[in-house]
Write a protein that holds these residues in place. Structure first.
Motif, PDB file in Angstrom:
ATOM      1  N   UNK A 194      40.123  43.812  31.802  1.00  0.00           N
ATOM      2  CA  UNK A 194      39.055  44.794  31.640  1.00  0.00           C
ATOM      3  C   UNK A 194      39.626  46.056  30.997  1.00  0.00           C
ATOM      4  N   UNK A 195      38.748  46.892  30.415  1.00  0.00           N
ATOM      5  CA  UNK A 195      39.227  48.132  29.805  1.00  0.00           C
ATOM      6  C   UNK A 195      38.581  49.374  30.399  1.00  0.00           C
ATOM      7  N   UNK A 196      37.858  49.200  31.521  1.00  0.00           N
ATOM      8  CA  UNK A 196      37.175  50.324  32.142  1.00  0.00           C
ATOM      9  C   UNK A 196      37.170  50.105  33.653  1.00  0.00           C
ATOM     10  N   UNK A 197      37.697  51.068  34.388  1.00  0.00           N
ATOM     11  CA  UNK A 197      37.822  50.925  35.834  1.00  0.00           C
ATOM     12  C   UNK A 197      36.455  50.801  36.521  1.00  0.00           C
ATOM     13  N   UNK A 198      35.466  51.566  36.093  1.00  0.00           N
ATOM     14  CA  UNK A 198      34.140  51.502  36.703  1.00  0.00           C
ATOM     15  C   UNK A 198      33.495  50.144  36.454  1.00  0.00           C
ATOM     16  N   UNK A 199      33.626  49.597  35.241  1.00  0.00           N
ATOM     17  CA  UNK A 199      33.079  48.272  34.937  1.00  0.00           C
ATOM     18  C   UNK A 199      33.797  47.196  35.740  1.00  0.00           C
ATOM     19  N   UNK A 200      35.112  47.371  35.924  1.00  0.00           N
ATOM     20  CA  UNK A 200      35.891  46.422  36.719  1.00  0.00           C
ATOM     21  C   UNK A 200      35.351  46.384  38.146  1.00  0.00           C
ATOM     22  N   UNK A 201      35.127  47.540  38.725  1.00  0.00           N
ATOM     23  CA  UNK A 201      34.623  47.629  40.087  1.00  0.00           C
ATOM     24  C   UNK A 201      33.222  47.016  40.209  1.00  0.00           C
ATOM     25  N   UNK A 216      44.752  49.850  43.036  1.00  0.00           N
ATOM     26  CA  UNK A 216      45.951  50.059  42.210  1.00  0.00           C
ATOM     27  C   UNK A 216      47.065  49.213  42.821  1.00  0.00           C
ATOM     28  N   UNK A 217      47.649  48.362  42.009  1.00  0.00           N
ATOM     29  CA  UNK A 217      48.696  47.453  42.467  1.00  0.00           C
ATOM     30  C   UNK A 217      50.082  48.011  42.146  1.00  0.00           C
ATOM     31  N   UNK A 218      51.141  47.445  42.751  1.00  0.00           N
ATOM     32  CA  UNK A 218      52.499  47.958  42.519  1.00  0.00           C
ATOM     33  C   UNK A 218      52.908  48.006  41.051  1.00  0.00           C
ATOM     34  N   UNK A 219      52.339  47.140  40.224  1.00  0.00           N
ATOM     35  CA  UNK A 219      52.673  47.162  38.792  1.00  0.00           C
ATOM     36  C   UNK A 219      51.846  48.182  38.017  1.00  0.00           C
ATOM     37  N   UNK A 220      50.934  48.884  38.699  1.00  0.00           N
ATOM     38  CA  UNK A 220      50.223  49.996  38.082  1.00  0.00           C
ATOM     39  C   UNK A 220      48.819  49.713  37.596  1.00  0.00           C
ATOM     40  N   UNK A 221      48.366  48.476  37.640  1.00  0.00           N
ATOM     41  CA  UNK A 221      47.022  48.137  37.170  1.00  0.00           C
ATOM     42  C   UNK A 221      46.015  48.187  38.320  1.00  0.00           C
ATOM     43  N   UNK A 222      44.759  48.395  37.959  1.00  0.00           N
ATOM     44  CA  UNK A 222      43.639  48.298  38.898  1.00  0.00           C
ATOM     45  C   UNK A 222      43.261  46.827  38.909  1.00  0.00           C
ATOM     46  N   UNK A 223      43.474  46.126  40.029  1.00  0.00           N
ATOM     47  CA  UNK A 223      43.407  44.668  40.073  1.00  0.00           C
ATOM     48  C   UNK A 223      42.820  44.195  41.392  1.00  0.00           C
ATOM     49  N   UNK A 224      42.105  43.082  41.337  1.00  0.00           N
ATOM     50  CA  UNK A 224      41.635  42.404  42.531  1.00  0.00           C
ATOM     51  C   UNK A 224      41.385  40.942  42.244  1.00  0.00           C
ATOM     52  N   UNK A 225      41.393  40.139  43.317  1.00  0.00           N
ATOM     53  CA  UNK A 225      41.181  38.696  43.180  1.00  0.00           C
ATOM     54  C   UNK A 225      40.167  38.249  44.223  1.00  0.00           C
ATOM     55  N   UNK A 226      39.300  37.309  43.820  1.00  0.00           N
ATOM     56  CA  UNK A 226      38.282  36.795  44.734  1.00  0.00           C
ATOM     57  C   UNK A 226      37.956  35.347  44.400  1.00  0.00           C
ATOM     58  N   UNK A 227      37.344  34.691  45.362  1.00  0.00           N
ATOM     59  CA  UNK A 227      36.763  33.375  45.141  1.00  0.00           C
ATOM     60  C   UNK A 227      35.261  33.550  45.315  1.00  0.00           C
ATOM     61  N   UNK A 228      34.496  33.216  44.286  1.00  0.00           N
ATOM     62  CA  UNK A 228      33.051  33.452  44.361  1.00  0.00           C
ATOM     63  C   UNK A 228      32.365  32.409  45.239  1.00  0.00           C
ATOM     64  N   UNK A 229      31.064  32.572  45.404  1.00  0.00           N
ATOM     65  CA  UNK A 229      30.283  31.689  46.288  1.00  0.00           C
ATOM     66  C   UNK A 229      30.254  30.240  45.835  1.00  0.00           C
TER      67      UNK A 229
END
Length: 132
Positions: free
Chosen positions: A82-89, A107-120
């Motif tokens: 992604x290129x926008x934190x608000x859109x990512x959220x 914010x992860x240790x490598x500096x990126x705004x990141x998350x992981x999920x498994x959808x429905x």
């Protein structure tokens, strides 16, 4: 050469593609159904379900279908850069509805705004927004 993911669902391909459309990822641009236009149905339970679909959106392209012998999805994830934190959220929260968050967005240790999920629908998503 181009690599594309192909998602196999047991019988929920159409609701999954509708969900991804509502999330703003794109839309199904091609759908072929079991039993339509001479396509084999395999079984009456598969008649009318999606035999093959192509899904496209800005920066997104994958294929999907229903298969009554599909194995549970595991060992693979869609990674969206992604290129926008608000859109990512916003997208992360939409995809997480009815699913399970495995790495909270932050914010992860490598500096990126990141998350992981498994959808429905059992599909894993990783959203990464570099902050530099």
């Amino acid at each position: 050469m181009q690599l594309s993911n192909y998602l196999f669902f047991k019988t929920c391909c159409e609701p999954a593609l509708d969900f991804y459309t509502r999330c703003g990822l794109g839309r199904a641009v091609e759908i072929i159904r079991y039993g339509d236009d001479g396509m084999p149905a395999g079984s009456e339970g598969m008649r009318g379900r999606i035999m093959h679909a192509k899904f496209e959106g800005p920066g997104v392209s994958f294929y999907a279908s229903d298969n009554d012998d599909a194995e549970p999805m595991r060992g693979s994830a869609h990674l969206l850069i992604m290129d926008n934190q608000a859109q990512t959220e916003r997208l992360f929260n939409m995809l997480a509805q009815g699913g399970a968050i495995t790495t909270p967005l932050g914010i992860q240790p490598w500096g990126d705004y990141y998350g992981k999920l498994t959808d429905q629908f059992g599909v894993q998503w990783m959203l990464d927004c570099p902050l530099q």
